[in-house]
Design a protein around this motif. Structure first.
Motif, PDB file in Angstrom:
ATOM      1  N   GLY A 256       0.938  -0.958   0.402  1.00 21.75           N
ATOM      2  CA  GLY A 256       0.260  -0.086  -0.002  1.00 21.75           C
ATOM      3  C   GLY A 256       0.971   1.286   0.262  1.00 21.75           C
ATOM      4  O   GLY A 256       2.011   1.123  -0.083  1.00 21.75           O
ATOM      5  N   PRO A 257       0.194   2.681  -0.536  1.00 27.26           N
ATOM      6  CA  PRO A 257       0.997   3.518  -0.219  1.00 27.26           C
ATOM      7  C   PRO A 257       2.150   3.662   0.990  1.00 27.26           C
ATOM      8  O   PRO A 257       2.439   4.765   0.930  1.00 27.26           O
ATOM      9  N   VAL A 258       0.932   4.011   2.051  1.00 25.90           N
ATOM     10  CA  VAL A 258       2.026   4.226   2.717  1.00 25.90           C
ATOM     11  C   VAL A 258       3.140   3.454   3.621  1.00 25.90           C
ATOM     12  O   VAL A 258       4.183   3.989   4.177  1.00 25.90           O
ATOM     13  N   GLY A 259       3.042   2.063   2.750  1.00 28.40           N
ATOM     14  CA  GLY A 259       4.050   1.252   3.623  1.00 28.40           C
ATOM     15  C   GLY A 259       5.431   2.693   2.333  1.00 28.40           C
ATOM     16  O   GLY A 259       6.458   2.430   3.156  1.00 28.40           O
ATOM     17  N   LEU A 260       4.799   2.004   1.570  1.00 28.95           N
ATOM     18  CA  LEU A 260       5.787   3.269   0.735  1.00 28.95           C
ATOM     19  C   LEU A 260       6.583   4.036   1.185  1.00 28.95           C
ATOM     20  O   LEU A 260       7.831   4.791   1.251  1.00 28.95           O
ATOM     21  N   ARG A 261       5.919   4.735   1.491  1.00 36.36           N
ATOM     22  CA  ARG A 261       5.992   6.189   2.507  1.00 36.36           C
ATOM     23  C   ARG A 261       7.156   6.333   3.783  1.00 36.36           C
ATOM     24  O   ARG A 261       7.828   6.852   3.919  1.00 36.36           O
ATOM     25  N   ASP A 262       6.149   5.474   4.315  1.00 34.82           N
ATOM     26  CA  ASP A 262       7.174   4.952   5.972  1.00 34.82           C
ATOM     27  C   ASP A 262       8.602   4.588   4.764  1.00 34.82           C
ATOM     28  O   ASP A 262       9.477   5.257   6.092  1.00 34.82           O
ATOM     29  N   VAL A 263       9.040   3.182   4.204  1.00 36.44           N
ATOM     30  CA  VAL A 263      10.463   3.632   4.235  1.00 36.44           C
ATOM     31  C   VAL A 263      11.017   4.522   3.928  1.00 36.44           C
ATOM     32  O   VAL A 263      12.157   4.208   3.653  1.00 36.44           O
ATOM     33  N   ALA A 264      10.375   5.283   2.763  1.00 37.03           N
ATOM     34  CA  ALA A 264      11.265   6.218   2.422  1.00 37.03           C
ATOM     35  C   ALA A 264      11.639   7.222   3.328  1.00 37.03           C
ATOM     36  O   ALA A 264      12.939   7.500   3.097  1.00 37.03           O
ATOM     37  N   MET A 265      10.455   7.439   4.247  1.00 38.78           N
ATOM     38  CA  MET A 265      11.003   8.439   4.923  1.00 38.78           C
ATOM     39  C   MET A 265      12.045   7.605   5.729  1.00 38.78           C
ATOM     40  O   MET A 265      12.944   8.422   6.387  1.00 38.78           O
TER      41      MET A 265
ATOM     42  N   ARG B 168      21.218  24.361   2.658  1.00 40.76           N
ATOM     43  CA  ARG B 168      22.074  23.451   3.068  1.00 40.76           C
ATOM     44  C   ARG B 168      21.640  22.140   2.403  1.00 40.76           C
ATOM     45  O   ARG B 168      20.913  22.117   1.815  1.00 40.76           O
ATOM     46  N   SER B 169      22.665  21.881   1.093  1.00 44.15           N
ATOM     47  CA  SER B 169      22.699  20.452   0.826  1.00 44.15           C
ATOM     48  C   SER B 169      22.938  18.836   1.420  1.00 44.15           C
ATOM     49  O   SER B 169      24.762  19.144   1.870  1.00 44.15           O
ATOM     50  N   VAL B 170      22.275  18.292   1.916  1.00 45.69           N
ATOM     51  CA  VAL B 170      22.974  16.875   2.523  1.00 45.69           C
ATOM     52  C   VAL B 170      22.552  16.119   0.987  1.00 45.69           C
ATOM     53  O   VAL B 170      21.649  15.666   0.625  1.00 45.69           O
ATOM     54  N   PRO B 171      24.300  15.251   1.342  1.00 46.58           N
ATOM     55  CA  PRO B 171      23.925  13.798   0.839  1.00 46.58           C
ATOM     56  C   PRO B 171      23.243  12.136   0.624  1.00 46.58           C
ATOM     57  O   PRO B 171      23.143  12.335   1.490  1.00 46.58           O
ATOM     58  N   VAL B 172      22.393  11.626  -0.325  1.00 39.91           N
ATOM     59  CA  VAL B 172      21.407  10.556   0.037  1.00 39.91           C
ATOM     60  C   VAL B 172      21.813   9.686  -0.760  1.00 39.91           C
ATOM     61  O   VAL B 172      22.457   9.620  -1.718  1.00 39.91           O
ATOM     62  N   GLY B 173      22.024   8.940   0.107  1.00 38.25           N
ATOM     63  CA  GLY B 173      22.577   7.743  -0.985  1.00 38.25           C
ATOM     64  C   GLY B 173      21.404   7.139  -1.642  1.00 38.25           C
ATOM     65  O   GLY B 173      19.781   7.187  -1.533  1.00 38.25           O
ATOM     66  N   ARG B 174      21.635   5.784  -2.520  1.00 37.14           N
ATOM     67  CA  ARG B 174      21.166   5.339  -3.473  1.00 37.14           C
ATOM     68  C   ARG B 174      19.677   4.698  -3.019  1.00 37.14           C
ATOM     69  O   ARG B 174      18.698   4.842  -3.721  1.00 37.14           O
ATOM     70  N   PRO B 175      20.160   4.107  -1.874  1.00 38.73           N
ATOM     71  CA  PRO B 175      18.772   3.114  -1.754  1.00 38.73           C
ATOM     72  C   PRO B 175      17.642   4.247  -0.908  1.00 38.73           C
ATOM     73  O   PRO B 175      16.437   3.913  -1.181  1.00 38.73           O
ATOM     74  N   ALA B 176      18.781   5.215  -0.211  1.00 35.52           N
ATOM     75  CA  ALA B 176      16.939   5.883   0.198  1.00 35.52           C
ATOM     76  C   ALA B 176      16.581   6.813  -1.044  1.00 35.52           C
ATOM     77  O   ALA B 176      14.811   6.882  -1.125  1.00 35.52           O
ATOM     78  N   LEU B 177      17.578   6.738  -2.075  1.00 35.39           N
ATOM     79  CA  LEU B 177      16.525   7.497  -3.507  1.00 35.39           C
ATOM     80  C   LEU B 177      15.417   6.398  -4.275  1.00 35.39           C
ATOM     81  O   LEU B 177      14.353   7.274  -5.044  1.00 35.39           O
TER      82      LEU B 177
END
Length: 330
Positions: free
Chosen positions: A162-171, A210-219
């Motif tokens: 569901g959409p909530v699970g996708l959102r929670d993982v992304a956050m 500020r600009s903060v690096p973000v890794g591939r899994p998060a993207l």
């Protein structure tokens, strides 16, 4: 310590602002008007959050009420003895050192501003010493626990589909990957994700960008949320909010905290931390991996390097624990 430094040091304490009862009697205008002017200055020029402003207002109202009880009805009549008596009353009431330090910082900031703005000839708090807090190492996750947290969250999302699970993982991925504060996470817009450079544009305390690096899994997790989750929850009122709640509004920090606590309960042995705990974990793991302290300071958005140095104590403690456990002559 100025107000901004006090807010940084007392971030956790601010989650439960002043607990002193404020007398219902109206305060004299000669005391109350400068306070309101000062808070307006903090809000308009320094961009402090509403939560921080409420905490300082509560603390300073407690001081003003104390002054009235001592017969002081004008800011110009306040002296060092009045301020010391107030702190002594705090200590006698059993206030925590962190609370007293925050309140002392509020007093210093207020009276320094009063002097600089011409409302006072001298700052009566200049010689007031702030109580030194006990330096406690923040609880944090091990790298294995952080990895387990994210794998479990992804497994739940796949099962739920569901959409909530996708959102929670992304956050969760973004919080751990970047170390952003929960308010910064909630304030992100869809345009703040720069995939080409692999960074997030973050607006921190005092509206500093500020600009903060973000890794591939998060993207990858963010893209999955934007592609398959957010369109199912978004409404016209969502605007450009990157993360939205189940009714389509911008995600609330309280919801994020509940999600983090719930996810951590699934990890055996993990401490019960909130979003700030993931920030601690990210900084600790960066230093353990060889990152320099100055870079970690910039990523976290700390105004002072001294605030970042707490993480060196965490990593030193882990090294010592490993040494004692493994060295035959430890």
């Amino acid at each position: 310590m100025d107000v901004e430094a006090g807010a940084e040091v007392g971030a956790e304490a601010l989650s439960a602002p002043g607990d002193d009862p404020i007398a219902p009697d109206p305060l004299p205008a000669a005391l109350l008007d400068p306070l309101e002017d000062y808070l307006r200055e903090l809000r308009l020029r320094r961009g402090l959050s509403a939560h921080t402003l409420r905490a300082y207002r509560t603390d300073l109202l407690g001081l003003l009420d104390h002054l009235v009880g001592r017969g002081v009805v004008d800011l110009a009549d306040v002296d060092l003895r009045d301020l010391r008596a107030w702190l002594a009353a705090q200590q006698a009431a059993g206030r925590a050192r962190t609370t007293m330090q925050r309140r002392s910082a509020a007093v210093h900031g207020f009276f320094r501003w009063a002097e600089q703005s011409g409302r006072l000839v001298r700052d009566p708090s200049a010689a007031l010493r702030s109580p030194r807090p006990h330096r406690r190492l923040p609880a944090t996750l091990s790298q294995a626990e952080a990895d387990q947290l994210l794998r479990d969250a992804l497994a739940v999302a796949r099962e739920d589909d569901g959409p909530v699970g996708l959102r929670d993982v992304a956050m969760l991925e973004v919080l751990y990957a970047t170390g952003v504060r929960v308010a910064e996470l909630c304030g992100l817009g869809t345009g703040d994700v720069d995939r080409d450079r692999g960074v997030l544009r973050v607006f921190g305390k005092g509206a500093k960008e500020r600009s903060v690096p973000v890794g591939r899994p998060a993207l990858v997790a963010v893209d999955a949320w934007l592609g398959r989750g957010r369109p199912r929850l978004a409404v016209p009122a969502s605007g450009d909010a990157l993360f939205v709640g189940e009714r389509g509004g911008r995600i609330d920090p309280r919801v994020v905290r509940r999600i983090v606590h719930r996810a951590l309960r699934m990890v055996d042995g993990a401490p019960d931390l909130g979003p700030h705990g993931l920030r601690h974990a990210m900084a600790t793991h960066l230093l353990e991996g060889g990152a320099d302290l100055r870079s970690v300071q910039e990523i976290l958005g700390h105004a002072s390097l001294a605030t970042t140095q707490i993480y060196t104590h965490v990593t030193d403690e882990r090294l010592r624990s490993a040494y004692l456990q493994a060295h035959p002559r430890a």
